[in-house]
Design a protein around this motif. Structure first.
Motif, short mmCIF file in Angstrom:
data_model
loop_
_atom_site.label_atom_id
_atom_site.label_comp_id
_atom_site.label_asym_id
_atom_site.label_seq_id
_atom_site.Cartn_x
_atom_site.Cartn_y
_atom_site.Cartn_z
N ASN A 108 0.81 -1.11 0.02
CA ASN A 108 -0.04 0.09 -0.11
C ASN A 108 0.85 1.34 0.17
OD1 ASN A 108 -2.34 -1.69 0.04
ND2 ASN A 108 -3.14 -0.57 2.10
N ASP A 157 -6.55 6.15 9.16
CA ASP A 157 -7.22 5.32 7.91
C ASP A 157 -6.38 4.42 7.13
OD1 ASP A 157 -9.70 6.22 8.49
OD2 ASP A 157 -9.95 7.90 7.13
N GLU A 158 -5.00 4.90 6.81
CA GLU A 158 -3.98 4.27 6.14
C GLU A 158 -3.40 3.28 6.90
OE1 GLU A 158 -2.15 8.11 3.56
OE2 GLU A 158 -0.72 6.53 4.47
N ALA A 161 -6.16 0.32 6.67
CA ALA A 161 -6.15 -0.23 5.26
C ALA A 161 -4.73 -1.04 5.25
CB ALA A 161 -5.90 0.96 4.15
N LYS A 164 -5.14 -4.18 7.35
CA LYS A 164 -6.23 -5.14 6.71
C LYS A 164 -5.76 -5.92 5.58
CE LYS A 164 -10.62 -3.74 8.70
NZ LYS A 164 -11.95 -2.90 8.46
N GLU A 165 -5.19 -5.17 4.69
CA GLU A 165 -4.61 -5.74 3.44
C GLU A 165 -3.37 -6.79 3.81
OE1 GLU A 165 -5.64 -5.28 0.72
OE2 GLU A 165 -4.50 -5.89 -1.03
#
Ligand code: ADP
Ligand code: MG
Length: 468
Positions: A108, A157-158, A161, A164-165
């Motif tokens: 990411n 938020d990052e 993310a 979760k990834e």
């Protein structure tokens, strides 16, 4: 204040899915309910015992490194990290210090600094009534992967993310179940403003708490700096009741741990684990899968998201679509998607099952969709059949036959019902004769009701037209 930019670096631990523990042959069973069952002299640290390296655990970490485009360290070694805590029987943890298994990588847009392998601790159970604590060593020595990022993350938020990834990738690779609630995945976030002094947020056991804790901490640090104050380097925990981070201890430095090479385990060359074979075992990863599914089946982001969330679900979908295409060239993959994600997920959730418990074969779901699309069954009837398929795992055609649910298309059988309906509904008949075509739909509906939904609506309409 736009010049107060948060900088966040993550340290994420994941318990690895292996048959046995990291350095002994005690079972690694996260579901074991009885305390101190999966233990042996090695993981209980009896004097004179020796560790041996779990090959599967090393392979798991190398796979993660390869999947994240990282460089695998040609020579890796284990070190002792010394500290005291009642859940750590040895008085040290075998970890990796200066020669971790993986040296780089990216996810990411966040650079990965390292991924190393270590062992988990036991668990303490505190009894508040008697002010005593019990210790369970089932988890002591379970292989634990630690991934450390560069401070490239810019927001809560990052962070979520990214985590979760990573969780999804660990599951795709089959190296960890990475369940946050079960403590199989743990996130530590190092938070600072503009790379100033950082605090480390620990003991966060859900994605929601991670988001709340990081958001709170960013705000706390900004406000302190705006007032001209300083940030103290420390470890902070999340107080869920008060919704704020609280100081736990001032941060220890690496030299406090007196790291030194584990004398009982020599350094090892990682090439012996065969990178090529490990690469082959890496499945299509979530990111690539999203792109491919979106273009191959013309799905939108949300539809793709639901499928990719579970590798088994995505595979099932693709198999069912390919079966459906074999039955009918113009079949719509979205019909499969809709049945999967709404009706079937509904049935699965209602029974508190998981997707893997589903008895229906992909080809049978495809068959059901084909029967609907070719007008052999109505959508209402399909619901009943699907429920039966869910219970029995049978093919829809078999259910139609055994339940006597076949749609009646035989004119001889339908004509009697049509005549009855005509007799019982003189005003609708008159309306139709005056040119009100909607009355035909009404009459067909009446006939369907008498036939308990089993009539073929097209054939019925034709018979009405002939007889009116
Ligand atoms: P320490 O020596 O204090 O343990 P490290 O340099 O080993 O710190 O980094 C640990 C984690 O903290 C890494 O994820 C790193 O990206 C992150 N980190 C380091 N410095 C900062 C900073 N100033 N702000 C935010 N995160 C940081
Ligand atoms: Mg560090």
């Amino acid at each position: 204040m736009s010049n107060y930019r948060p900088t966040i670096g993550l340290e994420i631990h994941a318990e690895l899915k292996t048959h046995t523990k990291m350095f002994c042959d005690s079972l690694n069973d996260p579901d074991e309910k009885h305390p101190n069952v999966n233990v042996c002299p090695v993981c209980l640290s009896h004097p004179g015992t020796l560790p041996t390296i779990n090959k599967q655990a090393v392979e798991h970490v190398i796979k993660v490194g390869l999947a994240l485009g990282g460089k695998i360290n040609p020579v890796s070694k284990f070190d002792r990290k010394n500290y005291f805590y009642p859940d750590l029987p040895k008085g040290y943890q075998i970890s990796q210090y200066d020669q971790p298994l993986v040296l780089s990588g990216e996810l990411n847009g966040v650079r990965i600094r390292r991924i190393h392998l270590e062992e988990d601790t036991g668990t303490l159970i505190h009894d508040e009534k008697t002010y005593s604590s019990l210790v369970d060593f089932n988890r002591a020595g379970v292989p634990l992967m630690e991934l450390v990022t560069e401070p490239d993350v810019k927001s809560a938020d990052e962070t979520i993310a990214f985590a979760k990834e990573l969780q999804l990738i660990l599951r795709y690779l089959g190296v960890s179940d990475a369940d946050m609630e079960k403590g199989q995945m743990r996130i530590e976030a190092n938070v600072s403003i503009n790379m100033g002094t950082k605090t480390e947020l620990k003991n966060i056991n859900s994605f929601r708490f991670a988001r709340e804790a990081i958001e709170y901490e960013i705000k706390r640090q900004k406000e302190a700096l705006e007032k001209g104050g300083e940030i103290e380097q420390e470890t902070r925990g999340w107080d869920e009741n008060k919704k704020r981070t609280v100081s736990q201890r001032t941060k220890e430095e690496a030299h406090d741990y007196r790291y030194f090479p584990e004398p009982d385990l020599p350094p090892f060359e990682t090439s012996v684990f065969g990178f090529e074979n490990l690469k082959i075992s890496i499945p299509e990863l979530p990111k690539e899968k999203r792109t491919r599914l979106a273009s191959e089946y013309s799905l939108n982001e949300k539809q793709v998201g639901v499928l990719v969330e579970d590798m088994a679900l995505a595979e099932y979908f693709e198999e069912a679509v390919s079966e459906l295409k074999a039955l009918s060239a113009k079949a719509d993959p979205k019909a499969i998607l809709n049945y999967l994600t709404s009706d079937l997920m509904g049935l699965i959730n209602a029974e508190k099952l998981v997707f893997a418990d589903l008895k229906i074969e992909p080809e049978h779901l495809a068959h059901l969709v084909f029967l609907i699309e070719s007008g052999k069954i109505g959508s209402r009837q399909a619901k009943d059949i699907l429920a039966k398929m869910f219970e029995t795992g049978l093919d829809p055609e078999e259910i139609l036959t055994s339940e006597g649910l076949h749609t009646i298309s035989d004119e001889a059988e339908l004509i009697k019902v049509v005549q009855e309906v005509i007799k019982e509904n003189p005003s609708a008949v008159a309306d139709y004769k005056k040119g009100k075509t909607a009355s035909l739909q009404f009459l067909v509906g009446q006939a369907m009701a008498k036939l308990k939904g089993r009539g073929n609506p097209e054939v019925l309409a034709k018979i009405f037209e002939k007889n009116l």
